[in-house]
Design a protein around this motif. Structure first.
Motif, PDB file in Angstrom:
ATOM      1  N   TRP A  11     -32.801  -0.317 -14.146  1.00  0.00           N
ATOM      2  CA  TRP A  11     -34.235  -0.040 -14.074  1.00  0.00           C
ATOM      3  C   TRP A  11     -34.558   1.358 -14.585  1.00  0.00           C
ATOM      4  CZ3 TRP A  11     -37.509  -3.647 -14.149  1.00  0.00           C
ATOM      5  CH2 TRP A  11     -37.266  -4.852 -13.521  1.00  0.00           C
ATOM      6  N   MET A  12     -33.651   2.308 -14.390  1.00  0.00           N
ATOM      7  CA  MET A  12     -33.878   3.658 -14.887  1.00  0.00           C
ATOM      8  C   MET A  12     -33.921   3.684 -16.411  1.00  0.00           C
ATOM      9  SD  MET A  12     -31.764   6.171 -12.269  1.00  0.00           S
ATOM     10  CE  MET A  12     -30.997   6.938 -13.623  1.00  0.00           C
ATOM     11  N   ILE A  13     -33.201   2.806 -17.052  1.00  0.00           N
ATOM     12  CA  ILE A  13     -33.210   2.725 -18.513  1.00  0.00           C
ATOM     13  C   ILE A  13     -34.368   1.848 -18.997  1.00  0.00           C
ATOM     14  CG2 ILE A  13     -31.929   1.885 -20.517  1.00  0.00           C
ATOM     15  CD1 ILE A  13     -29.378   2.622 -18.993  1.00  0.00           C
ATOM     16  N   LEU A  14     -34.627   0.765 -18.303  1.00  0.00           N
ATOM     17  CA  LEU A  14     -35.605  -0.211 -18.755  1.00  0.00           C
ATOM     18  C   LEU A  14     -37.051   0.236 -18.543  1.00  0.00           C
ATOM     19  CD1 LEU A  14     -35.893  -3.018 -19.983  1.00  0.00           C
ATOM     20  CD2 LEU A  14     -35.912  -3.951 -17.664  1.00  0.00           C
ATOM     21  N   MET A  15     -37.365   0.927 -17.462  1.00  0.00           N
ATOM     22  CA  MET A  15     -38.751   1.289 -17.168  1.00  0.00           C
ATOM     23  C   MET A  15     -39.384   2.207 -18.215  1.00  0.00           C
ATOM     24  SD  MET A  15     -39.922  -0.545 -14.916  1.00  0.00           S
ATOM     25  CE  MET A  15     -41.484   0.241 -14.630  1.00  0.00           C
ATOM     26  N   PRO A  16     -38.721   3.244 -18.707  1.00  0.00           N
ATOM     27  CA  PRO A  16     -39.355   4.035 -19.782  1.00  0.00           C
ATOM     28  C   PRO A  16     -39.620   3.215 -21.048  1.00  0.00           C
ATOM     29  CG  PRO A  16     -37.553   5.263 -18.808  1.00  0.00           C
ATOM     30  CD  PRO A  16     -37.494   3.890 -18.233  1.00  0.00           C
ATOM     31  N   VAL A  17     -38.718   2.288 -21.361  1.00  0.00           N
ATOM     32  CA  VAL A  17     -38.922   1.429 -22.523  1.00  0.00           C
ATOM     33  C   VAL A  17     -40.141   0.540 -22.321  1.00  0.00           C
ATOM     34  CG1 VAL A  17     -37.896  -0.452 -23.874  1.00  0.00           C
ATOM     35  CG2 VAL A  17     -36.485   1.484 -23.158  1.00  0.00           C
ATOM     36  N   TRP A  19     -42.770   1.181 -20.386  1.00  0.00           N
ATOM     37  CA  TRP A  19     -43.971   2.011 -20.445  1.00  0.00           C
ATOM     38  C   TRP A  19     -44.329   2.387 -21.885  1.00  0.00           C
ATOM     39  CZ3 TRP A  19     -47.634   2.241 -17.129  1.00  0.00           C
ATOM     40  CH2 TRP A  19     -47.371   2.029 -15.777  1.00  0.00           C
ATOM     41  N   VAL A  20     -43.342   2.744 -22.684  1.00  0.00           N
ATOM     42  CA  VAL A  20     -43.609   3.085 -24.086  1.00  0.00           C
ATOM     43  C   VAL A  20     -44.165   1.863 -24.824  1.00  0.00           C
ATOM     44  CG1 VAL A  20     -42.501   3.712 -26.270  1.00  0.00           C
ATOM     45  CG2 VAL A  20     -41.956   4.984 -24.188  1.00  0.00           C
ATOM     46  N   ALA A  21     -43.597   0.707 -24.594  1.00  0.00           N
ATOM     47  CA  ALA A  21     -44.077  -0.517 -25.237  1.00  0.00           C
ATOM     48  C   ALA A  21     -45.503  -0.843 -24.789  1.00  0.00           C
ATOM     49  CB  ALA A  21     -43.145  -1.683 -24.933  1.00  0.00           C
ATOM     50  N   LEU A  22     -45.797  -0.684 -23.524  1.00  0.00           N
ATOM     51  CA  LEU A  22     -47.140  -0.958 -23.009  1.00  0.00           C
ATOM     52  C   LEU A  22     -48.168  -0.011 -23.616  1.00  0.00           C
ATOM     53  CD1 LEU A  22     -48.895  -2.572 -21.019  1.00  0.00           C
ATOM     54  CD2 LEU A  22     -48.381  -0.828 -19.310  1.00  0.00           C
ATOM     55  N   ILE A  23     -47.840   1.264 -23.693  1.00  0.00           N
ATOM     56  CA  ILE A  23     -48.758   2.238 -24.287  1.00  0.00           C
ATOM     57  C   ILE A  23     -48.950   1.939 -25.771  1.00  0.00           C
ATOM     58  CG2 ILE A  23     -48.997   4.675 -24.899  1.00  0.00           C
ATOM     59  CD1 ILE A  23     -47.676   5.308 -22.169  1.00  0.00           C
ATOM     60  N   ALA A  24     -47.900   1.566 -26.472  1.00  0.00           N
ATOM     61  CA  ALA A  24     -48.007   1.232 -27.893  1.00  0.00           C
ATOM     62  C   ALA A  24     -48.916   0.026 -28.110  1.00  0.00           C
ATOM     63  CB  ALA A  24     -46.622   0.971 -28.479  1.00  0.00           C
ATOM     64  N   VAL A  25     -48.814  -0.981 -27.264  1.00  0.00           N
ATOM     65  CA  VAL A  25     -49.664  -2.170 -27.381  1.00  0.00           C
ATOM     66  C   VAL A  25     -51.124  -1.806 -27.116  1.00  0.00           C
ATOM     67  CG1 VAL A  25     -50.210  -4.393 -26.297  1.00  0.00           C
ATOM     68  CG2 VAL A  25     -47.854  -3.847 -26.919  1.00  0.00           C
ATOM     69  N   ILE A  26     -51.380  -0.965 -26.133  1.00  0.00           N
ATOM     70  CA  ILE A  26     -52.748  -0.557 -25.826  1.00  0.00           C
ATOM     71  C   ILE A  26     -53.349   0.233 -26.993  1.00  0.00           C
ATOM     72  CG2 ILE A  26     -54.146   0.933 -24.335  1.00  0.00           C
ATOM     73  CD1 ILE A  26     -52.311   0.060 -22.021  1.00  0.00           C
ATOM     74  N   VAL A  27     -52.590   1.161 -27.556  1.00  0.00           N
ATOM     75  CA  VAL A  27     -53.077   1.949 -28.696  1.00  0.00           C
ATOM     76  C   VAL A  27     -53.342   1.038 -29.888  1.00  0.00           C
ATOM     77  CG1 VAL A  27     -52.398   3.700 -30.390  1.00  0.00           C
ATOM     78  CG2 VAL A  27     -52.031   4.114 -27.959  1.00  0.00           C
ATOM     79  N   TRP A  28     -52.453   0.106 -30.165  1.00  0.00           N
ATOM     80  CA  TRP A  28     -52.648  -0.829 -31.268  1.00  0.00           C
ATOM     81  C   TRP A  28     -53.909  -1.666 -31.063  1.00  0.00           C
ATOM     82  CZ3 TRP A  28     -52.759  -6.172 -31.056  1.00  0.00           C
ATOM     83  CH2 TRP A  28     -52.839  -6.816 -32.297  1.00  0.00           C
ATOM     84  N   ALA A  29     -54.113  -2.187 -29.838  1.00  0.00           N
ATOM     85  CA  ALA A  29     -55.272  -3.037 -29.559  1.00  0.00           C
ATOM     86  C   ALA A  29     -56.571  -2.253 -29.716  1.00  0.00           C
ATOM     87  CB  ALA A  29     -55.164  -3.626 -28.152  1.00  0.00           C
ATOM     88  N   VAL A  30     -56.614  -1.032 -29.219  1.00  0.00           N
ATOM     89  CA  VAL A  30     -57.826  -0.222 -29.343  1.00  0.00           C
ATOM     90  C   VAL A  30     -58.104   0.073 -30.817  1.00  0.00           C
ATOM     91  CG1 VAL A  30     -58.802   2.062 -28.871  1.00  0.00           C
ATOM     92  CG2 VAL A  30     -57.701   0.779 -27.041  1.00  0.00           C
ATOM     93  N   ALA A  31     -57.091   0.439 -31.567  1.00  0.00           N
ATOM     94  CA  ALA A  31     -57.277   0.729 -32.990  1.00  0.00           C
ATOM     95  C   ALA A  31     -57.723  -0.514 -33.750  1.00  0.00           C
ATOM     96  CB  ALA A  31     -55.989   1.281 -33.577  1.00  0.00           C
ATOM     97  N   ARG A  32     -57.200  -1.642 -33.390  1.00  0.00           N
ATOM     98  CA  ARG A  32     -57.541  -2.892 -34.075  1.00  0.00           C
ATOM     99  C   ARG A  32     -58.994  -3.297 -33.825  1.00  0.00           C
ATOM    100  NH1 ARG A  32     -56.083  -6.514 -37.934  1.00  0.00           N
ATOM    101  NH2 ARG A  32     -56.409  -8.610 -37.237  1.00  0.00           N
TER     102      ARG A  32
END
Length: 81
Positions: A11-17, A19-32
């Motif tokens: 979980w220590m390795i997976l959780m930052p990944v 969060w980064v993926a979630l933030i990237a999806v949100i930024v992509w959706a807003v830009a789109r």
């Protein structure tokens, strides 16, 4: 015995990944969704009649030229009328 260290390291390795993926999806959706259609490369094309109307409205051509071009677009020969 220590039984508390089972899946914790994963979980220590997976959780930052995650969060980064979630933030990237949100930024992509807003830009789109914020982009306007003209910015995406899809430009709305004017018809020849709309171009003629716009040029007449802006005063680029006079009424005689407008009528002649309009008749030409309609398939009539304005010189024979």
């Amino acid at each position: 015995m220590m039984y508390g260290y089972g899946p914790g390291w994963m979980w220590m390795i997976l959780m930052p990944v995650v969060w980064v993926a979630l933030i990237a999806v949100i930024v992509w959706a807003v830009a789109r969704f914020v982009q306007r259609p003209a910015e995406t490369g899809r430009q709305v094309r004017e018809t020849p009649q709309e171009i003629l109307d716009r040029r007449f409205a802006l005063g680029e051509i006079d009424a005689q030229e407008y009528r002649r071009a309009r008749a030409h677009l309609a398939g009539r020969d304005p010189d024979q009328s």
